[in-house]
Scaffold this motif. Structure first.
Motif, mmCIF file in Angstrom:
data_model
loop_
_atom_site.group_PDB
_atom_site.id
_atom_site.type_symbol
_atom_site.label_atom_id
_atom_site.label_comp_id
_atom_site.label_asym_id
_atom_site.label_seq_id
_atom_site.Cartn_x
_atom_site.Cartn_y
_atom_site.Cartn_z
ATOM 1 N N PHE A 188 0.704 -3.156 -5.026
ATOM 2 C CA PHE A 188 2.022 -3.214 -5.669
ATOM 3 C C PHE A 188 2.660 -4.570 -5.392
ATOM 4 O O PHE A 188 2.209 -5.323 -4.537
ATOM 5 C CB PHE A 188 2.939 -2.113 -5.118
ATOM 6 N N PHE B 39 7.655 -0.450 4.691
ATOM 7 C CA PHE B 39 6.737 -1.584 4.681
ATOM 8 C C PHE B 39 7.193 -2.817 5.450
ATOM 9 O O PHE B 39 6.464 -3.773 5.565
ATOM 10 C CB PHE B 39 6.415 -1.982 3.235
ATOM 11 N N ALA C 207 11.509 0.417 0.643
ATOM 12 C CA ALA C 207 10.517 -0.623 0.891
ATOM 13 C C ALA C 207 10.663 -1.141 2.316
ATOM 14 O O ALA C 207 9.686 -1.340 3.044
ATOM 15 C CB ALA C 207 10.684 -1.757 -0.106
ATOM 16 N N ARG D 218 5.776 -6.888 -3.960
ATOM 17 C CA ARG D 218 6.652 -6.778 -2.803
ATOM 18 C C ARG D 218 8.111 -6.656 -3.258
ATOM 19 O O ARG D 218 8.577 -7.450 -4.063
ATOM 20 C CB ARG D 218 6.498 -8.023 -1.933
ATOM 21 N N THR E 284 1.433 -4.202 3.806
ATOM 22 C CA THR E 284 2.572 -4.397 2.902
ATOM 23 C C THR E 284 2.303 -3.643 1.613
ATOM 24 O O THR E 284 1.249 -3.013 1.459
ATOM 25 C CB THR E 284 2.763 -5.881 2.561
ATOM 26 N N GLN E 285 3.256 -3.738 0.701
ATOM 27 C CA GLN E 285 3.026 -3.088 -0.600
ATOM 28 C C GLN E 285 1.820 -3.698 -1.292
ATOM 29 O O GLN E 285 1.115 -3.028 -2.032
ATOM 30 C CB GLN E 285 4.279 -3.229 -1.472
#
Lengths: 328, 371
Positions: free
Chosen positions: A144, A156, A152, A146, A138-139
């Motif tokens: 980072f 992701f 995104a 979410r 994931t981010q």
């Protein structure tokens, strides 16, 4: 727009196993061995990979180093695939057995073996190995926060280590097949093994290499399939090994066209699996069980495509024929 | 004194020996696996597998009942082998046959024999595709068969879901995931028991299906051995180019052979689901019965009469396999079957070894006699 991002990212994640396994089939067939056992190899790869992930989940290593654990699971899946593919190689190359029947035997063996082992390890009736959730990229993996915008979602929402690994393996597979001495020799063994032998190439060894590479890729493909489907591993890869064979034939035994056809087939698979939640598809009101209709689609498309491509197919000429040194 | 044919040249004996060795190795492999998984229960599991079938009349009735569809799927795969085709699509043809038989029984209210004929039609239709695609478009029949296994399964699910009268829910039962119970919907479509149930201690499984299957096996033997058509089919299987040169229409034979193979598997589906004991459940994965036709055919070396015995054997260990639960999964049986198929893949090599051994034995015996 998010729907589109969802469809694209799902298509990619479903294309990964098809691409890897079809590339595996390509290596095996260019060396001259028909690998019908891809389905079984996928099952064995997935079985070993999933059990390793389960073990990492239980001892806490997975949560601490999720991507290291995932990489190890991929390697185990690949190693298991190679080991299992040796059974096909031995029968097809050393014993000059019928490759189709040998492959069928391995395809019957693998899911049965997976069920029996899963029973023995997890207890009776527990036929599904759950996949831990921490394997997802994931981010947050990159530090980072979410978000859920278009990009995104695209990059992701369904992102696992198998996707970048597949991209790297694709490039390596292409380079190895077309830019190295090894690739040229491998292809020679699938086209005209007698000629290859006469210039000093060890046909048996090259065919072993071809089958083992296909086992390597199909083993990873099995794990990638389980991750794409996302509901755990229950001793089956849903006919993906056979679909991958169709992808390989449609891709004319060449890496880039295989990549394209893997994406097309994956799109149909996504439509089959998520037809009810994709807004612009016809819903066939009044028809019960429409999902069966959509689930038939990938197989029907395969047949239609094969009808149009088989006549001019560029299959390796010597595939399926055991090489006998004496009959040169 | 008449001179007997030397043992080493008796093809039948060699085939049987090869099959027996495959079975023995398969069972041994299964036993070793059980020992590794659960040493304390391995003996119990193995004896459950090997004795349950003869354990009671009820179980033996089940062995015979399951042997009928296995026999037909084995005949189907074996018949295609004789023409040089690998029919891995027996499963789809079997599903289609079952569907046609059940339509005849529940919607059309036909008697059992008419339903069985319909099942042949259903299987035959599904067998056309691999043959046609191979003959016209040069598509490998293995791929076509596998694709049509899936298409057939989803198509039958779709059609059943949209024919409410076919489902159990239309006949007073609560479940809509399976077809109607024939005892309620149309008792005349149930294959007659002909008093066999009395003989088998009121076993619900037994009926005349195994005798129908044996009759079909003998018919297939007759077609392959005693007719021109069968001869042409075998010629195509041995060498397609040579038979074409001899004036045999190879494409026509490929298609015909696949239709017959399909009809055989389809009849298997009819026999299984018209017994009135098992209802067709809407499936999510391809039915295994058709795949079990492959070891049946390979063990019998594709010989129709041999198929009778090999199907009885596979049915026997399958019934035993269910009795291995809960200690071991019944899938253990499939591992044994896979080993048997794997060994059959290099049958030629094995036959060669057996022939050499027999020759050696015969040579020794001769020496002893002359000495």
């Amino acid at each position: 727009m998010t729907v589109l991002a969802n469809i694209i990212s799902l298509t990619v994640i479903f294309a990964v196993p098809l691409l890897l396994v079809a590339l595996g089939g390509m290596y095996s067939e260019h060396s001259g061995v028909i690998n019908l056992a891809l389905e079984g190899i996928m099952v064995i790869g997935a079985l070993c990979g999933c059990f390793l992930l389960r073990a990492f989940d239980q001892n806490g290593f997975g949560k601490a180093h999720p991507q290291v654990a995932m990489l190890l699971a991929i390697l185990i899946a690949a190693a298991a695939g190679v080991a299992f593919s040796l059974l096909l190689a031995f029968a097809a190359i050393n014993l000059k057995a019928d490759q189709t029947i040998g492959g069928t035997a391995l395809n019957i063996f693998a899911p049965a073996f997976a069920v029996v082992v899963t029973w023995a390890i997890q207890g009776q009736g527990q036929t599904t190995i759950q996949i831990p959730t921490w394997i997802k990229i994931t981010q947050e993996t990159f530090g980072f926060e979410r978000t859920d915008g278009f990009f995104a979602t695209l990059f992701f929402k369904y992102q696992y280590l198998t996707t970048p690994v597949a991209i790297i393996l694709f490039i390596v597979a292409w380079l190895l097949m077309y830019k190295t001495k090894f690739g040229l020799r491998l292809r020679a063994c699938g086209e005209h093994p007698q000629a290859a032998d006469s210039v000093g190439i060890n046909v048996y060894r090259m065919r072993y290499a071809g089958v083992m590479i296909s086992g390597f890729l199909a083993g990873i493909g099995g794990l990638a399939y389980v991750i794409a489907v996302g509901s755990g591993f229950s001793s089956s890869v849903g006919g993906y090994g056979f679909l991958a064979l169709a992808v390989m034939i449609f891709g004319n035994w060449k890496p880039f066209t295989i990549l394209g056809s893997a994406l097309i087939f994956a799109l149909f698979k996504v439509i089959a699996a998520y037809n009810s939640s994709i807004p612009f598809l016809p819903k066939f009101e009044g028809l019960k069980d429409q999902s069966s209709l959509y689930q038939m689609l990938p197989y029907i498309v395969t047949m239609v495509v094969l009808v149009f491509t088989s006549k001019k197919s560029k299959a390796p000429k010597a595939e399926g024929i055991p090489y006998d040194k004496g009959s040169r | 004194m008449t001179k007997k044919k030397p043992l080493a040249e008796n093809q039948m004996l060699i085939s049987i020996l090869a099959s027996v060795i495959s079975i023995a190795v398969g069972l041994l492999f299964g036993f070793i696996l059980l020992l590794i998984l659960n040493p304390s229960k391995a003996g119990v599991g193995m004896s459950a597998m090997l004795t349950t079938g003869f354990g009671s009349l009820d179980k033996f009735g089940k062995v015979l009942y399951q042997a009928a569809p296995l026999m037909l799927c084995g005949l189907s795969v074996g018949f295609a082998f004789k023409t040089g085709l690998f029919n891995i699509g027996a499963s789809g043809q079997y599903t289609m046959g079952a569907f046609f038989a059940l339509i005849g029984a529940i919607v059309l209210h036909l008697p059992w024999w008419a339903c069985l004929l319909l099942s042949c039609v259903g299987g035959g239709i599904w067998g056309i595709f691999p043959g046609l695609f191979k003959a016209l478009f040069n598509v490998n029949e293995v791929i076509t068969s596998i694709m049509f296994n899936w298409i057939g399964m989803f198509l039958v699910n779709l059609l059943l879901a949209n024919t409410p009268i076919m489902l159990a829910s239309a006949w007073g039962a609560s479940n809509s995931d399976r077809t109607a119970d024939l005892n309620v919907a149309n008792p005349s479509a149930i294959i007659p028991k002909a008093g066999l149930d009395k003989l088998f201690g009121n076993s619900p499984w037994i009926n005349i299906s195994v005798f129908i299957a044996i009759a079909v096996a003998i018919l297939m033997w007759f077609i392959l051995q005693k007719t021109t058509f069968g001869y042409e089919l075998k010629a195509c299987g041995l060498n397609k180019e040579a038979s074409r040169y001899a004036g045999i229409n190879a494409n026509r034979n490929i298609i015909l052979s696949m239709i017959i193979a399909g009809a055989l598997s389809g009849l298997g589906g009819g026999l299984y689901y018209l017994a009135g004991t098992i209802q067709y459940v809407l499936e999510k994965s391809v039915l295994g019965m058709g795949f079990d036709g492959i070891p049946v055919a390979l063990l019998a070396n594709s010989h129709p009469i041999g198929t009778i015995f090999s199907s009885l054997f596979i049915s026997y260990i399958k019934v035993g396999g269910s009795a291995m639960q809960p200690n071991f999964s019944s899938e253990t049986i499939n591992i044994i079957i896979a080993v048997i198929i794997y060994l059959a893949a290099f049958a030629l090599l094995m036959r060669g070894v057996i022939m050499k051994l027999l020759k050696k034995l015969a040579g020794k015996a001769d020496k002893e006699v002359s000495a």
